[in-house]
Structure formats: C-alpha cells, structure tokens
Design an enzyme around this catalytic site. Structure first.
Site, PDB file in Angstrom:
ATOM      1  CG  LEU A 140     -12.323   4.826 -51.579  1.00 19.62           C
ATOM      2  CD1 LEU A 140     -12.740   3.579 -51.794  1.00 19.62           C
ATOM      3  CD2 LEU A 140     -11.795   5.333 -53.197  1.00 19.62           C
ATOM      4  N   GLY A 141     -14.249   8.354 -49.328  1.00 19.00           N
ATOM      5  CA  GLY A 141     -15.344   9.301 -48.658  1.00 19.00           C
ATOM      6  C   GLY A 141     -15.423   9.440 -47.284  1.00 19.00           C
ATOM      7  N   GLY A 172     -18.454  10.094 -44.204  1.00 13.81           N
ATOM      8  CA  GLY A 172     -19.834  10.335 -43.882  1.00 13.81           C
ATOM      9  C   GLY A 172     -19.812  10.817 -42.304  1.00 13.81           C
ATOM     10  CG  PHE A 179     -22.492   6.909 -38.521  1.00 14.65           C
ATOM     11  CD1 PHE A 179     -22.889   7.011 -37.350  1.00 14.65           C
ATOM     12  CD2 PHE A 179     -23.576   6.639 -39.537  1.00 14.65           C
ATOM     13  CE1 PHE A 179     -24.154   7.398 -37.084  1.00 14.65           C
ATOM     14  CE2 PHE A 179     -24.933   6.738 -39.404  1.00 14.65           C
ATOM     15  CZ  PHE A 179     -25.350   7.175 -38.043  1.00 14.65           C
ATOM     16  N   GLY A 180     -18.189   7.928 -40.157  1.00 14.23           N
ATOM     17  CA  GLY A 180     -16.687   7.584 -40.306  1.00 14.23           C
ATOM     18  C   GLY A 180     -16.284   7.823 -41.865  1.00 14.23           C
ATOM     19  CB  VAL A 211     -15.416   4.765 -47.436  1.00 16.15           C
ATOM     20  CG1 VAL A 211     -15.067   3.264 -48.341  1.00 16.15           C
ATOM     21  CG2 VAL A 211     -16.653   4.370 -46.742  1.00 16.15           C
ATOM     22  CG  ASP A 234     -29.128   7.438 -46.910  1.00 17.69           C
ATOM     23  OD1 ASP A 234     -29.885   8.455 -47.342  1.00 17.69           O
ATOM     24  OD2 ASP A 234     -27.777   7.658 -46.533  1.00 17.69           O
TER      25      ASP A 234
END
Length: 382
Positions: A60-61, A63, A65-66, A68, A177
């Site tokens: 799904l995405g 970022g 840090f990791g 999803v 954020d």
C-alpha cells in the site's frame, strides 16, 4: 491474554521502557528487503504466534521507517493493513508501541483515529496491525486531477480532524505529521464523508518534546520547528490548517522545498513573488484574507459568508505564535464548523451523515428534502 516472550528496551533520560511482542511471529524476508517486489508479495503469506494467518495481497505504501501491506487475515476472513518496520528502527517501533498503548484509551471510531489491533516481531522487524481503510486525501485529490474542494466539502473533514486533535490532546499525545497523506477516507462507498487519522510513527508524548525534535513534513511544518523552539501540540493545528488549504487550492499552499529561508520568508511576508519547486505562484496574495481572491466567481451571499468563515478559521489555525494559535476544542465551536452563520434552510446537513451511508441518512430524515446547496458537495465528490 497473549503470551509474550520477545522483549526489547531503550533508554532515554535514564528511563527504561520495555516493549513486549508475541512469540513465534513469522514475516516474509521479502517484506524486510528494501527492494520489495509487489508481484511476489501477492503470492506469499505469514503466520503469527496466535495461529493467525496473513495472506499478503499488495503493497500500500512505503515510508522512511518501513512499508505498509494489505493482508487477508484467514483466521477471521477480514482484510487488515500491516505496517512492517525494517531493521534499524527499533527505537521508533518502541516509541510507536508506547503511543498506541495510550491510544487504546480512545474510541477510534468516535475520535476518527485508525484502529490498532496488535503488534508482533520477526527477526529484526516489528509489525503493527491496523484496520484497512480507503485512499488518502492526497490520493483522492490526485484522482480528481487536483480539482479544489469547496469550503462546504472541506467542512466535514475539518470537523473530524479537530475531534481527533481534541482527543489526542486529552491523552497528551502530539501526532507531529498532519498532512493529506496521513488522513484516509474510511470507505468511499458506504461512508463517503468519513475520514480517519493514521501514521503515528512520528508521534510523541507532548511532555517529552524538546527543541531538537525534527518533526513534520516540508510544507506542513510549523514556524517554531524551523526556529528551533520547543514545540507542543499546536504544531498539529498548523499542519491541519495547511492540509485544509491543500484541499482548498488543490495544491500545497506553503513551499515544500527544503529551503528553510524561502519557507520562513513566505510565512512572514505572505506577499511578493514566490514560486515553489512545483511552479506554484502566490505573488497576488498579501495576507490570508486574500484567499477570497482564489474563488472570485462566488456571488451567492450565503456561499460568500461560508468562505469568509473558512478563511477566519484558517487564520486562527495558522497564527505564527503557537501560544495564540486556536485550540482544537475552540475550533470545533468556530462558526465555520458549527455552521451557525448559515441560513436555516442550509443547515439540514448534519455531522450524523459522517457515520451513515447516503441511503441510511435519507431514511433518517425522511420528512425533509435536501436543498440544492446540500446536494452539490455530494455530487462533486461522486
């Protein structure tokens, strides 16, 4: 209660925090790798220590840090979102787990916050399981080719996020954020007006903030963060104000480049010729009052009054002095949110619609007829 065997700790200000994770948690090595092939992921599965089996369907995405991923949970036959934090982010995982422990005090549906289910560990990675939501406001705007939303369409989004910020303030948490990518539609079909706040990876206990915290994304970062001052929860109000302007303009309002000088120059002056990295020019704006120039075609007195109410709320959200910035609870009572400035024949729409489908809502108000002005924002979103 689940049995926990994996434990790690981190030290901060002589305080030791221990985070426990379920045993025997398995995660595919493909998810751990930075070069993730989404076609391969669709064919794989993972198993948690409580015999829950997850079939990974898509990414799904990604970022800082990791990643999803969308998973089919075979034990309950439901779909969930799984956030996988790659190795080297142990402290971030610990902080996020601590935040979710606090968030459990809140009703995620009433407070418009993503529902957190569980966390578990595999090798050097930590996984967080959430409810699966729809697309983000950023993706929603992209799909409609960046066509701006009207102030009537923005209102329910603003109201729900103010409820979320009020709830976070009550438990001493700052999201840190707030931006369009971190506000997701719940379900465009069954609940087209409902949104939730996600991604608490940068969140912090407000009392733990220091002036050295680097928070918020460029274009949504409060001035006090750039100036190196000690931030507080008011940075979330700034981020929300920027997000509402993004919906109003169909593009970022403040510059998203990493040039702090240009950003602060624009904030301080709000006039003169300025062009950001995307080529957006706001040289005709001398103050936030001039936002009205962006929609010069409004002639209807009611719509014009609604626009002025929206601008007034934005001005209170984007006060440079954080001590004078409007609080979430006060913003919920602002006339733009309460709609007290609208005529009686324009107030048939209520926030009850946020939790209902259109069909159920129309059944609920069967004795009334929606006005044209109330139908307009629904038609535009569809």
């Amino acid at each position: 209660a689940p049995h926990f065997v994996h434990m790690f700790e981190y030290r901060r200000c002589n305080l030791v925090t221990r985070i426990l994770f379920p045993e025997n948690s398995l995660l595919l090595d493909d998810i751990i790798r930075d070069s993730l092939d989404s076609d391969l992921v669709a064919q794989r599965s993972l198993q948690k220590g409580d015999d829950s089996m997850y079939e990974i369907e898509e990414v799904l995405g990604c970022g800082k840090f990791g990643k999803v991923v969308k998973c089919h949970k075979k034990g309950t036959n439901e779909h969930v979102a799984l956030k996988v934090m790659i190795k080297g982010n142990r402290l971030s995982a610990a902080r996020e787990a601590e935040i979710f422990k606090r968030l459990r005090r809140l009703d995620p549906d009433k407070n418009n916050i993503v529902r957190f289910y569980s966390c578990f560990k595999y090798k050097t990675c930590f996984c967080f399981e959430f409810e699966l939501l729809d697309i983000s406001l950023y993706d929603f705007m992209e799909r409609r080719e960046w066509k701006p939303l009207s102030v009537a369409e923005i209102r329910p989004i603003a109201q729900q996020m103010l409820v979320a910020l009020t709830a976070l303030k009550s438990i001493g948490v700052t999201h840190s954020d707030i931006k369009p990518a971190n506000i997701l539609l719940v379900n465009q079909e069954s609940k087209p007006f409902k949104v939730k706040l996600i991604d608490f990876g940068a969140s912090c206990m407000t009392s733990n903030f220091t002036q050295f915290h680097e928070i918020q994304s460029f274009g949504y970062r409060a001035p006090e963060v750039y100036l190196g001052l000690r931030p507080d929860e008011s940075v979330d109000m700034w981020g929300l104000g920027c997000t509402l302007l993004f919906l109003f303009f169909g593009q970022h309002f403040y510059p998203t480049s990493q040039c702090e000088y240009n950003y602060m120059k624009f904030i301080v002056k709000l006039h003169g010729t300025f062009t950001d990295e995307n080529g957006n020019s706001y040289d005709h704006l001398e103050s936030l009052d001039d936002l009205q120039k962006m929609v010069p075609d409004i002639k209807d007195p009611t719509e014009l009054g609604d626009l002025n109410a929206f601008i007034d709320l934005i001005k209170n959200m984007l006060v440079v002095d954080p001590l004078k910035r409007i609080l979430p609870a006060d913003a919920l009572n602002h006339k733009y949110i309460s709609m007290e400035h609208l005529n009686e024949d324009c107030t048939c729409f209520t926030y009850e619609l946020l939790d209902l489908s259109l069909f159920d809502y129309l059944k609920k108000i069967s004795s009334k007829r929606l006005s044209v002005s109330e139908i307009r924002p629904i038609a535009k979103q569809m």
